[in-house]
Design an enzyme around this catalytic site. Structure first.
Site, PDB file in Angstrom:
ATOM      1  N   PHE A 121       0.864  -1.172   0.000  1.00  0.00           N
ATOM      2  CA  PHE A 121       0.000   0.000   0.000  1.00  0.00           C
ATOM      3  C   PHE A 121       0.908   1.231   0.000  1.00  0.00           C
ATOM      4  CE2 PHE A 121      -2.935   3.121   1.665  1.00  0.00           C
ATOM      5  CZ  PHE A 121      -4.148   2.738   1.125  1.00  0.00           C
ATOM      6  N   ASP A 192       1.556  -4.257   9.010  1.00  0.00           N
ATOM      7  CA  ASP A 192       0.390  -3.413   8.744  1.00  0.00           C
ATOM      8  C   ASP A 192      -0.818  -4.333   8.665  1.00  0.00           C
ATOM      9  OD1 ASP A 192      -1.649  -1.842   7.676  1.00  0.00           O
ATOM     10  OD2 ASP A 192      -0.231  -0.542   6.622  1.00  0.00           O
ATOM     11  N   TYR A 217     -11.130   2.310  10.020  1.00  0.00           N
ATOM     12  CA  TYR A 217     -12.361   2.569   9.246  1.00  0.00           C
ATOM     13  C   TYR A 217     -12.734   1.456   8.283  1.00  0.00           C
ATOM     14  CZ  TYR A 217      -8.648   4.548   6.292  1.00  0.00           C
ATOM     15  OH  TYR A 217      -7.488   4.744   5.589  1.00  0.00           O
ATOM     16  N   ARG A 366     -12.499  -4.925  -6.880  1.00  0.00           N
ATOM     17  CA  ARG A 366     -12.397  -5.579  -5.566  1.00  0.00           C
ATOM     18  C   ARG A 366     -13.783  -5.748  -4.965  1.00  0.00           C
ATOM     19  NH1 ARG A 366      -8.504  -2.691  -1.324  1.00  0.00           N
ATOM     20  NH2 ARG A 366     -10.189  -1.170  -1.493  1.00  0.00           N
TER      21      ARG A 366
HETATM   22  C1  LIG Z   1      -6.068   1.543   4.339  1.00  0.00           C
HETATM   23  C2  LIG Z   1      -4.619   1.358   4.546  1.00  0.00           C
HETATM   24  C3  LIG Z   1      -3.840   2.360   5.115  1.00  0.00           C
HETATM   25  C4  LIG Z   1      -4.477   3.679   5.455  1.00  0.00           C
HETATM   26  O1  LIG Z   1      -3.640   4.577   6.031  1.00  0.00           O
HETATM   27  P1  LIG Z   1      -4.251   5.936   6.611  1.00  0.00           P
HETATM   28  O2  LIG Z   1      -3.113   6.585   7.249  1.00  0.00           O
HETATM   29  O3  LIG Z   1      -5.354   5.550   7.547  1.00  0.00           O
HETATM   30  O4  LIG Z   1      -4.817   6.716   5.481  1.00  0.00           O
HETATM   31  C5  LIG Z   1      -2.508   2.092   5.344  1.00  0.00           C
HETATM   32  N1  LIG Z   1      -1.951   0.909   5.006  1.00  0.00           N
HETATM   33  C6  LIG Z   1      -2.694  -0.076   4.441  1.00  0.00           C
HETATM   34  C7  LIG Z   1      -2.058  -1.378   4.097  1.00  0.00           C
HETATM   35  C8  LIG Z   1      -4.043   0.126   4.189  1.00  0.00           C
HETATM   36  O5  LIG Z   1      -4.769  -0.825   3.616  1.00  0.00           O
END
Ligand SMILES: *Cc1c(COP(=O)(O)O)cnc(C)c1O
Length: 407
Positions: A121, A192, A217, A366
């Site tokens: 990500f 993560d 979220y 997805r």
């Molecule tokens: C959704 C997601 C994020 C989101 O990061 P934010 O700081 O909350 O915007 C980070 N890493 C992964 C792997 C995600 O899927």
């Protein structure tokens, strides 16, 4: 299948618009019925009537810990090992900078790499770049294919950033095996868990994970932009440097001392004042897991994706869809992704007909399965629409190719 589903009841905890087939809870969890009331109580009673006294009387000041205590069982950790704060990105910055700072101070260390997955990500990689920039040329980023991450963990690596469930394909790593490998090589791992917590059973303690971050979220239903979380194993807390040294991470925030002294425990991962309304909403979101067995949830999750995949094979064969998610249950999380040459337009056509999934670059549709509220009939009905959209080629209408700021 719905009639016999032991996890049929939690759907009652959510407000889901009539007729909507919502297969995007992996991106934004649905609204729990309790959330509006919980947030309104906080606004009208705690804020409106009791004002500043609520920091104590309504427990605002401890929300990062009390909401984390609700989350801890979903991660397989103790309450004092996780904290709710900021966003996933910011929490990653805290852990990565702390772990690297510790490494850089270790005598004789020559470890050079932050190891991660090329298709991680993006925010994880961006944060790594930012942290690297603070260390001059001392460390560098090494990106490898996801399937090579295990073999790339060796004693030249300082820290590896590993995303447990891949956001594109839903591929699930073997946490225990990677932790063992890292342990042997003296490599720190930061997990993560954004697409893991609330979607798959987790046992961070048992698997040997020391550090993790994740998102509030998605499967945790905390609402748009909900705070994230950070986990540090108990035995690592007192020695982890805390470079994002805000006053809420101080050993005595309200002593107002001029010099920073980190809290001896997980609270050193806090930075500034908690976002109270967002924390309340996240607490309601996590409450939707009350009484739910993660074993049952996992069973249902796989049954939902099996059914969806089987129906795609039966009803949409020869129409350009190719599933890129793992066949094997052991490595499949709670989503399916299909490549299609016109994935964006097909998804927009689906959305226009009330089937909500999402599009991801470069050509993926997805579909997320959130066992607390997704029904087997939702999969069946979504496939009816998908088949019709593909067969009729309605997605070729120009309106379905109009780009949006958030795809
Ligand atoms: C959704 C997601 C994020 C989101 O990061 P934010 O700081 O909350 O915007 C980070 N890493 C992964 C792997 C995600 O899927």
């Amino acid at each position: 299948m719905d009639r016999d589903d032991p996890l049929r009841y939690p759907r009652q905890r959510f407000q889901i618009p009539q007729g909507l087939l919502y297969l995007d809870g992996n991106s934004l969890g649905a609204l729990p019925k309790s959330t509006p009331n919980d947030v309104m109580q906080t606004i009208t009673k705690d804020w409106g009537e009791r004002l500043i006294g609520s920091w104590n009387d309504a427990g605002w000041v401890n929300l990062p810990a009390t909401v984390a205590a609700k989350l801890a069982p979903l991660l397989g950790v103790q309450a004092g090992e996780v904290v709710i704060a900021d966003s996933t990105s910011v929490n990653l910055f805290k852990l990565l900078s702390g772990v690297l700072l510790a490494d850089s101070k270790r005598n004789g260390t020559t470890r050079r790499w932050i190891l991660s997955e090329r298709d991680n990500f993006p925010t994880d990689l961006y944060i790594a770049e930012g942290v690297l920039s603070l260390f001059g040329d001392r460390y560098a980023l090494k990106l490898v294919a996801r399937e090579d991450i295990g073999a790339s963990i060796d004693d030249s690596v300082a820290v590896a950033l590993i995303t447990h469930v891949d956001y594109r394909t839903g591929h699930l790593h073997d946490m225990r095996a990677l932790c063992q490998r890292a342990d042997v090589c003296g490599v720190e791992l930061i997990w993560d868990l954004s697409h893991s917590a609330g979607a798959v059973p987790l046992d961070l303690a048992g698997d040997g994970a020391n550090y993790a971050v994740g998102c509030g979220y998605k499967y945790l239903n905390g609402g748009p932009g909900a705070p994230g979380y950070a986990y540090v194993r108990q035995t690592r807390q007192a020695t982890l440097p805390a470079p994002l040294s805000g006053w809420f991470g101080h050993a005595a925030p309200f002593a107002f001392l001029p010099a920073y002294q980190p809290a001896p425990d997980i609270r050193r991962l806090l930075c500034g004042t908690p976002s109270v309304l967002a924390m309340i909403a996240l607490g309601s979101g996590i409450d939707t897991f009350d009484g739910v067995s993660m074993i049952e949830l996992r069973k249902k999750s796989l049954a939902l994706s099996d059914l969806f995949w089987q129906l795609v094979d039966q009803r949409c064969a020869g129409m350009g869809l190719r599933c890129v998610s793992p066949v094997d249950h052991a490595t499949r999380a709670s989503q399916l992704s299909f490549a299609h040459p016109a994935a964006f337009a097909v998804m927009q056509a689906l959305i226009s007909r009330g089937v909500i999934g999402d599009f991801r670059q470069p050509n993926l549709m997805r579909f997320g399965f959130t066992p607390l509220y997704t029904r087997f009939t939702d999969c069946w009905d979504a496939i009816d629409v998908l088949e019709d959209v593909l067969r009729s080629e309605v997605w070729r209408q120009p309106r379905f190719s109009e780009k949006k700021q958030v795809p």
